[in-house]
Each structure stands twice: as C-alpha cells, then as structure tokens.
Scaffold this motif. Structure first.
Motif, PDB file in Angstrom:
ATOM      1  N   GLY A   1       0.821  -1.211   0.000  1.00 36.03           N
ATOM      2  CA  GLY A   1       0.000   0.000   0.000  1.00 36.03           C
ATOM      3  C   GLY A   1       0.851   1.256   0.000  1.00 36.03           C
ATOM      4  N   ASN A   2       1.910   1.262   0.804  1.00 33.64           N
ATOM      5  CA  ASN A   2       2.823   2.411   0.843  1.00 33.64           C
ATOM      6  C   ASN A   2       3.530   2.604  -0.502  1.00 33.64           C
ATOM      7  OD1 ASN A   2       2.201   3.178   3.447  1.00 33.64           O
ATOM      8  ND2 ASN A   2       3.836   1.942   4.356  1.00 33.64           N
ATOM      9  N   GLN A   3       3.939   1.499  -1.117  1.00 34.21           N
ATOM     10  CA  GLN A   3       4.591   1.594  -2.425  1.00 34.21           C
ATOM     11  C   GLN A   3       3.627   2.139  -3.475  1.00 34.21           C
ATOM     12  OE1 GLN A   3       6.009  -2.404  -3.125  1.00 34.21           O
ATOM     13  NE2 GLN A   3       7.987  -1.999  -2.143  1.00 34.21           N
ATOM     14  N   PHE A   4       2.366   1.702  -3.439  1.00 34.13           N
ATOM     15  CA  PHE A   4       1.371   2.179  -4.402  1.00 34.13           C
ATOM     16  C   PHE A   4       1.125   3.676  -4.218  1.00 34.13           C
ATOM     17  CE2 PHE A   4      -3.007   2.875  -5.868  1.00 34.13           C
ATOM     18  CZ  PHE A   4      -2.887   2.422  -7.180  1.00 34.13           C
ATOM     19  N   LEU A   5       1.014   4.117  -2.942  1.00 35.17           N
ATOM     20  CA  LEU A   5       0.792   5.538  -2.672  1.00 35.17           C
ATOM     21  C   LEU A   5       2.004   6.386  -3.049  1.00 35.17           C
ATOM     22  CD1 LEU A   5      -1.043   5.382   0.769  1.00 35.17           C
ATOM     23  CD2 LEU A   5      -2.037   5.979  -1.445  1.00 35.17           C
ATOM     24  N   ALA A   6       3.194   5.824  -2.948  1.00 35.14           N
ATOM     25  CA  ALA A   6       4.410   6.563  -3.296  1.00 35.14           C
ATOM     26  C   ALA A   6       4.675   6.566  -4.800  1.00 35.14           C
ATOM     27  CB  ALA A   6       5.604   5.965  -2.568  1.00 35.14           C
ATOM     28  N   GLY A   7       3.865   5.830  -5.545  1.00 30.12           N
ATOM     29  CA  GLY A   7       4.017   5.784  -6.996  1.00 30.12           C
ATOM     30  C   GLY A   7       5.064   4.810  -7.461  1.00 30.12           C
ATOM     31  N   GLN A   8       5.505   3.956  -6.585  1.00 30.56           N
ATOM     32  CA  GLN A   8       6.504   2.968  -6.980  1.00 30.56           C
ATOM     33  C   GLN A   8       5.872   1.797  -7.725  1.00 30.56           C
ATOM     34  OE1 GLN A   8       8.469   2.021  -3.313  1.00 30.56           O
ATOM     35  NE2 GLN A   8       9.600   3.949  -3.241  1.00 30.56           N
ATOM     36  N   ILE A   9       4.578   1.548  -7.501  1.00 33.23           N
ATOM     37  CA  ILE A   9       3.841   0.534  -8.252  1.00 33.23           C
ATOM     38  C   ILE A   9       2.888   1.310  -9.161  1.00 33.23           C
ATOM     39  CG2 ILE A   9       2.271  -1.426  -8.141  1.00 33.23           C
ATOM     40  CD1 ILE A   9       3.344  -2.010  -5.369  1.00 33.23           C
ATOM     41  N   PRO A  10       3.146   1.326 -10.477  1.00 32.08           N
ATOM     42  CA  PRO A  10       2.349   2.175 -11.364  1.00 32.08           C
ATOM     43  C   PRO A  10       0.896   1.723 -11.497  1.00 32.08           C
ATOM     44  CG  PRO A  10       3.958   0.896 -12.624  1.00 32.08           C
ATOM     45  CD  PRO A  10       4.216   0.645 -11.178  1.00 32.08           C
ATOM     46  N   THR A  11       0.653   0.459 -11.505  1.00 33.21           N
ATOM     47  CA  THR A  11      -0.728  -0.014 -11.699  1.00 33.21           C
ATOM     48  C   THR A  11      -0.996  -1.177 -10.780  1.00 33.21           C
ATOM     49  OG1 THR A  11      -0.034  -1.538 -13.436  1.00 33.21           O
ATOM     50  CG2 THR A  11      -0.747   0.675 -14.126  1.00 33.21           C
ATOM     51  N   LEU A  12      -2.245  -1.519 -10.699  1.00 30.10           N
ATOM     52  CA  LEU A  12      -2.639  -2.708  -9.951  1.00 30.10           C
ATOM     53  C   LEU A  12      -2.248  -3.937 -10.750  1.00 30.10           C
ATOM     54  CD1 LEU A  12      -6.097  -1.570  -8.577  1.00 30.10           C
ATOM     55  CD2 LEU A  12      -4.010  -1.914  -7.291  1.00 30.10           C
ATOM     56  N   PRO A  13      -2.262  -5.105 -10.159  1.00 26.45           N
ATOM     57  CA  PRO A  13      -1.856  -6.322 -10.874  1.00 26.45           C
ATOM     58  C   PRO A  13      -2.653  -6.526 -12.166  1.00 26.45           C
ATOM     59  CG  PRO A  13      -2.146  -6.762  -8.546  1.00 26.45           C
ATOM     60  CD  PRO A  13      -2.599  -5.374  -8.777  1.00 26.45           C
ATOM     61  N   ASP A  14      -1.961  -7.020 -13.206  1.00 28.82           N
ATOM     62  CA  ASP A  14      -2.573  -7.205 -14.506  1.00 28.82           C
ATOM     63  C   ASP A  14      -3.242  -8.554 -14.644  1.00 28.82           C
ATOM     64  OD1 ASP A  14      -1.751  -4.720 -15.329  1.00 28.82           O
ATOM     65  OD2 ASP A  14       0.164  -5.455 -16.117  1.00 28.82           O
ATOM     66  N   THR A  15      -2.659  -9.573 -14.078  1.00 32.46           N
ATOM     67  CA  THR A  15      -3.206 -10.906 -14.291  1.00 32.46           C
ATOM     68  C   THR A  15      -4.167 -11.270 -13.173  1.00 32.46           C
ATOM     69  OG1 THR A  15      -1.444 -11.979 -13.055  1.00 32.46           O
ATOM     70  CG2 THR A  15      -1.073 -11.621 -15.413  1.00 32.46           C
ATOM     71  N   VAL A  16      -5.011 -12.230 -13.495  1.00 31.00           N
ATOM     72  CA  VAL A  16      -6.000 -12.703 -12.524  1.00 31.00           C
ATOM     73  C   VAL A  16      -5.303 -13.387 -11.359  1.00 31.00           C
ATOM     74  CG1 VAL A  16      -7.965 -14.261 -12.215  1.00 31.00           C
ATOM     75  CG2 VAL A  16      -7.747 -12.962 -14.325  1.00 31.00           C
ATOM     76  N   GLY A  17      -4.250 -14.107 -11.617  1.00 31.72           N
ATOM     77  CA  GLY A  17      -3.517 -14.792 -10.544  1.00 31.72           C
ATOM     78  C   GLY A  17      -2.938 -13.814  -9.550  1.00 31.72           C
ATOM     79  N   GLU A  18      -2.346 -12.733 -10.045  1.00 34.21           N
ATOM     80  CA  GLU A  18      -1.785 -11.714  -9.155  1.00 34.21           C
ATOM     81  C   GLU A  18      -2.887 -11.039  -8.353  1.00 34.21           C
ATOM     82  OE1 GLU A  18       0.344  -9.079 -11.696  1.00 34.21           O
ATOM     83  OE2 GLU A  18       2.035 -10.434 -11.943  1.00 34.21           O
ATOM     84  N   LEU A  19      -4.054 -10.831  -9.002  1.00 37.13           N
ATOM     85  CA  LEU A  19      -5.191 -10.224  -8.314  1.00 37.13           C
ATOM     86  C   LEU A  19      -5.732 -11.152  -7.236  1.00 37.13           C
ATOM     87  CD1 LEU A  19      -6.874  -7.691  -8.259  1.00 37.13           C
ATOM     88  CD2 LEU A  19      -8.436  -8.742  -9.897  1.00 37.13           C
ATOM     89  N   ASN A  20      -5.801 -12.457  -7.521  1.00 40.64           N
ATOM     90  CA  ASN A  20      -6.265 -13.422  -6.517  1.00 40.64           C
ATOM     91  C   ASN A  20      -5.337 -13.446  -5.305  1.00 40.64           C
ATOM     92  OD1 ASN A  20      -8.576 -14.261  -7.820  1.00 40.64           O
ATOM     93  ND2 ASN A  20      -7.546 -15.932  -8.910  1.00 40.64           N
ATOM     94  N   VAL A  21      -4.027 -13.337  -5.551  1.00 39.73           N
ATOM     95  CA  VAL A  21      -3.073 -13.299  -4.438  1.00 39.73           C
ATOM     96  C   VAL A  21      -3.306 -12.054  -3.601  1.00 39.73           C
ATOM     97  CG1 VAL A  21      -0.622 -13.060  -3.867  1.00 39.73           C
ATOM     98  CG2 VAL A  21      -1.334 -14.695  -5.605  1.00 39.73           C
ATOM     99  N   LEU A  22      -3.516 -10.904  -4.268  1.00 40.22           N
ATOM    100  CA  LEU A  22      -3.744  -9.651  -3.556  1.00 40.22           C
ATOM    101  C   LEU A  22      -5.028  -9.709  -2.745  1.00 40.22           C
ATOM    102  CD1 LEU A  22      -2.688  -6.812  -3.068  1.00 40.22           C
ATOM    103  CD2 LEU A  22      -4.006  -6.061  -5.050  1.00 40.22           C
TER     104      LEU A  22
END
Length: 172
Positions: A143-164
């Motif tokens: 969450g901190n990385q996403f807010l800091a802009g280090q993660i540009p987007t949310l996960p692209d694949t369904v598997g990554e989304l299921n893990v999240l």
C-alpha cells in the motif's frame, strides 16, 4: 588537682553517652571450615555432639510437625548402624516412601510422543500467527509503495489479483 574520669565512663545524666567496655560484648561463633578433623579424639567428640544434635532435630521435627521419618547413621565409631526411630518404624517409612514415589513419580508426566506432539502444536500456532503478521506487513508495504508511486498499476493478471485479494481477506 582533680582527677578527670574518661568520658565513656561518665553517667548519662552528666551529658555524656555511656559506652559499655569491650569485655561485655558477646563473642560470635566463627565459621567452621568443612574438612576432615585431623585429631582422632576431637573428630569422635565432634561426631558425638553433632549426631546428638541431628537426632534432637529429627525428634523435634517428628513431634512438632507430625512428619514420618527415619534416619540411618553408619559410623566407624559404632559397630552397628544407628537407626532412628526403630527398625520396625524405619521399615514402614521406607515402604511408604517406595509406594508413594513409584505412584507419584509419573503423575503429570507426559510420555515423549505426547510431549513432542504438544510442542509441535504450539510451534505451529506460533507459525500461523507469524504468517498473519508477515502478511499484514506485506500489505502495508504494498500500500505504501502504491501511494508513493513505486507501483504504477494494480496487478494485470487474474492470478496476481487473486493473491492480492487473498492477502486482504487474511488481514480482515
């Protein structure tokens, strides 16, 4: 010329503190060095005194506290061992001791397999708690990385989304 007495011998009402002379002070016992007494006569006398003291303490404990006990004293000074209470009473005390200790020895004791199983169960519970704690920390970092802009987007694949989503469900 008048004689003047030493101040420590003055009477208290004359303004001086009275102090006792040194020869009135009580002497205390010095510590006994625990080693074999070299003098045979002194060793035998010490043995007799200490044995009498020990037997007196046993008798007091038996009478005052109602404790069943026995004592065997083997010595080079006596032909036969000394038994306190009597031989018959000593045998009864020993029989009671053997009966009680064999029965009570295993009370509350776990066998090895049960002990190991209990230890494994406790460690598994600790592991689960640590995994949940680690998962919460990973989500916090993500969450901190996403807010800091280090993660540009949310996960692209369904598997990554299921893990999240699985991580979020575990936290909640």
């Amino acid at each position: 010329m008048e004689s003047v007495a030493h101040p420590c011998w003055q009477r208290p009402w004359e303004g001086f503190l009275w102090a006792a002379p040194l020869f009135f002070l009580a002497m205390t016992r010095s510590a006994v060095k625990l080693q074999l007494i070299a003098n045979e006569a002194a060793r035998k006398a010490s043995y007799q005194k200490r044995k009498a003291g020990l037997l007196k303490k046993l008798k007091e404990l038996h009478i005052l506290c109602g404790v069943d006990m026995c004592a065997f004293i083997f010595s080079e000074y006596d032909v036969e061992p000394e038994v306190w209470l009597s031989l018959k009473d000593a045998c009864q005390v020993i029989d009671r001791f053997n009966d009680n200790t064999s029965a009570k020895r295993n009370v509350g004791a776990l066998d090895r397999e049960a002990f190991l199983m209990k230890s494994i169960q406790k460690l598994e519970e600790k592991l689960k708690l640590q995994e949940i704690k680690n998962q919460k920390l990973r989500m916090l970092i993500l969450g901190n990385q996403f807010l800091a802009g280090q993660i540009p987007t949310l996960p692209d694949t369904v598997g990554e989304l299921n893990v999240l989503v699985g991580d979020l469900v575990l936290i909640i």
